[in-house]
Design an enzyme around this catalytic site. Structure first.
Site, PDB file in Angstrom:
ATOM      1  N   GLY A   1       3.197  -0.997   9.760  1.00 47.63           N
ATOM      2  CA  GLY A   1       3.255  -1.444  11.150  1.00 47.63           C
ATOM      3  C   GLY A   1       4.600  -1.096  11.757  1.00 47.63           C
ATOM      4  O   GLY A   1       5.247  -0.112  11.348  1.00 47.63           O
ATOM      5  N   ASN A   2       5.034  -1.912  12.701  1.00 46.57           N
ATOM      6  CA  ASN A   2       6.279  -1.601  13.414  1.00 46.57           C
ATOM      7  C   ASN A   2       7.487  -1.564  12.481  1.00 46.57           C
ATOM      8  O   ASN A   2       8.263  -0.602  12.497  1.00 46.57           O
ATOM      9  CB  ASN A   2       6.514  -2.644  14.516  1.00 46.57           C
ATOM     10  CG  ASN A   2       5.679  -2.352  15.747  1.00 46.57           C
ATOM     11  OD1 ASN A   2       5.341  -1.202  16.019  1.00 46.57           O
ATOM     12  ND2 ASN A   2       5.345  -3.393  16.486  1.00 46.57           N
ATOM     13  N   VAL A   3       7.659  -2.611  11.680  1.00 46.58           N
ATOM     14  CA  VAL A   3       8.844  -2.642  10.811  1.00 46.58           C
ATOM     15  C   VAL A   3       8.714  -1.588   9.710  1.00 46.58           C
ATOM     16  O   VAL A   3       9.663  -0.849   9.427  1.00 46.58           O
ATOM     17  CB  VAL A   3       9.061  -4.043  10.186  1.00 46.58           C
ATOM     18  CG1 VAL A   3      10.291  -4.033   9.290  1.00 46.58           C
ATOM     19  CG2 VAL A   3       9.217  -5.107  11.262  1.00 46.58           C
TER      20      VAL A   3
ATOM     21  N   ASP B   1      -0.541   0.881   3.494  1.00 51.90           N
ATOM     22  CA  ASP B   1      -1.086  -0.166   4.361  1.00 51.90           C
ATOM     23  C   ASP B   1      -2.534  -0.403   3.966  1.00 51.90           C
ATOM     24  O   ASP B   1      -3.167   0.434   3.325  1.00 51.90           O
ATOM     25  CB  ASP B   1      -1.000   0.254   5.836  1.00 51.90           C
ATOM     26  CG  ASP B   1      -1.049  -0.937   6.786  1.00 51.90           C
ATOM     27  OD1 ASP B   1       0.018  -1.340   7.286  1.00 51.90           O
ATOM     28  OD2 ASP B   1      -2.161  -1.464   7.025  1.00 51.90           O
TER      29      ASP B   1
ATOM     30  N   ARG C   1       8.999 -18.769  12.801  1.00 52.02           N
ATOM     31  CA  ARG C   1       8.679 -17.934  11.643  1.00 52.02           C
ATOM     32  C   ARG C   1       7.812 -18.699  10.649  1.00 52.02           C
ATOM     33  O   ARG C   1       6.949 -18.126   9.998  1.00 52.02           O
ATOM     34  CB  ARG C   1       9.970 -17.452  10.972  1.00 52.02           C
ATOM     35  CG  ARG C   1      10.763 -16.467  11.824  1.00 52.02           C
ATOM     36  CD  ARG C   1      12.015 -16.001  11.115  1.00 52.02           C
ATOM     37  NE  ARG C   1      12.803 -15.060  11.909  1.00 52.02           N
ATOM     38  CZ  ARG C   1      13.795 -15.420  12.720  1.00 52.02           C
ATOM     39  NH1 ARG C   1      14.118 -16.695  12.865  1.00 52.02           N
ATOM     40  NH2 ARG C   1      14.476 -14.501  13.374  1.00 52.02           N
TER      41      ARG C   1
ATOM     42  N   HIS D   1      16.818 -17.507   7.066  1.00 52.25           N
ATOM     43  CA  HIS D   1      16.526 -16.624   8.203  1.00 52.25           C
ATOM     44  C   HIS D   1      15.580 -17.371   9.148  1.00 52.25           C
ATOM     45  O   HIS D   1      14.381 -17.115   9.223  1.00 52.25           O
ATOM     46  CB  HIS D   1      15.890 -15.336   7.676  1.00 52.25           C
ATOM     47  CG  HIS D   1      15.629 -14.315   8.729  1.00 52.25           C
ATOM     48  ND1 HIS D   1      16.608 -13.840   9.568  1.00 52.25           N
ATOM     49  CD2 HIS D   1      14.499 -13.653   9.081  1.00 52.25           C
ATOM     50  CE1 HIS D   1      16.078 -12.942  10.388  1.00 52.25           C
ATOM     51  NE2 HIS D   1      14.798 -12.824  10.119  1.00 52.25           N
TER      52      HIS D   1
END
Ligand code: APR
Length: 311
Positions: free
Chosen positions: A12-14, A34, A89, A176
């Site tokens: 995906g994006n990351v 993926d 998160r 985080h």
């Protein structure tokens, strides 16, 4: 010398941007995996077609089959759902822990000697889960936290002062999450403490912005979370391992008594090299920093207890 092999799980994006940074830095050959058929193959091919222009010789291959990841030196896990506006998160926990279990068990089967770098959120608890699911030694499992949060804080300081990003250093420890602990006392511009350069009220607003920096991007994007800075920061960690750089990077690492924490992963300054999390550096914290850090530890412990992975 044989090339290193780096697997990125989640295209995906990351994940796709991580593959881009890793390939352009020529850290090794890259396997992008993926669950969705065609996507990792398409993105990998697209990256290969950029290599003549960008002059990198890393081979990038897309797959849906863990067999192709066999013998990886580093595996970066980005598979999972990202946040949407209004989510924390920790709202991702149940979905992402299920995804992580499948991913990590397959990774451990095919690459038993790999270093695992976890990006999937909620980060600190996912790193703990990855350690449990993999059965790996704790030094071989780390998570992306302070490398990203510190980079965000550095960018805010550099923008505030109008100085080069390159000259700004900043350390963020703890989980985080919104309870992370930006350490303004340890932030410097070419060795000059930022406390001498920025007024206290501006510094505390930079601290607050750092804590909520991920959410700031989520609110702007509306359809997902940040990926340029996260992918760049995890590629930096990967580089430190592959090149045995002994970089001092704050990241989620296993604490066995350091900072009074035992048996969990949390953001602390770590010497990162070919041995993974080689050594945790214990810096002096004042009472406010210590109590913020312990608050963050408590939040991570709470999530781990709720997950009940030790049953
Ligand atoms: N195995 C492999 N890939 C998977 C699996 C699985 N079991 N489940 C989901 N994926 C893939 C998706 O198909 C998707 O391509 O993970 C990818 C996630 O990509 P995005 O939705 O674009 O999310 P991204 O922004 O990359 O964030 C991924 O990183 O920063 C964290 O909080 C973020 O947890 C999120 C993760």
């Amino acid at each position: 010398m044989a090339r290193k092999k780096i697997t990125v799980v989640g295209a995906g994006n990351v994940g796709a941007h991580t593959a881009l940074w890793v390939a352009t830095k020529e850290l090794g050959d890259v396997v992008l995996l993926d669950i969705v058929e065609g996507v990792p193959q398409g993105k990998a091919l697209d990256l290969m077609e950029a290599s003549p222009v960008e002059c990198f010789d890393s081979n990038v291959r897309g797959t849906n089959d863990y067999k192709d990841t066999a013998g990886s030196d580093v595996v970066i896990v980005t598979a999972g759902i990202p946040r949407k506006p209004g989510m924390s998160r920790s709202d991702l926990i149940n979905t992402n822990v299920g995804i992580l279990k499948t991913v990590v068990e397959n990774v451990a089967k095919y690459s038993p000697d790999a270093h695992l770098l976890i990006v999937t959120n909620p980060l600190d608890v996912m790193v703990y889960a990855a350690w449990k699911f993999s059965g790996f030694a704790p030094n071989k499992v780390m998570g992306l936290s302070g490398a990203l949060d510190g980079s965000r804080m550095r960018s805010f300081i550099a923008m505030e002062l109008g100085v080069s990003m390159q000259d700004v250093h900043a350390m963020v420890i703890g989980g985080h999450a919104d309870e992370m602990v930006p350490l303004t006392r340890y932030a410097t511009v070419s060795g000059i403490p930022v406390t001498q350069l920025i007024a206290p009220e501006r510094l505390s607003s930079i601290m607050e912005r750092t804590k909520k920096a991920g959410g700031e991007i989520v609110a702007l994007l509306k359809t997902g979370s940040a990926y340029y800075a996260p992918s760049a920061a995890v590629a930096e960690m990967c580089e430190a391992i592959i090149k045995d750089k002994k970089r001092v990077i704050p990241c989620a690492a296993y604490c066995s008594g350091q900072y009074g924490v035992d048996g969990i992963f949390i953001g602390v300054p770590v010497v990162v090299g070919s041995g993974g999390a080689e050594r945790i550096i214990e810096i002096e914290l004042d009472s406010a920093e210590k109590s913020a850090f312990m608050g963050s530890v408590g939040a991570v412990k709470g999530l781990i207890t709720d997950l009940n992975l030790d049953k």
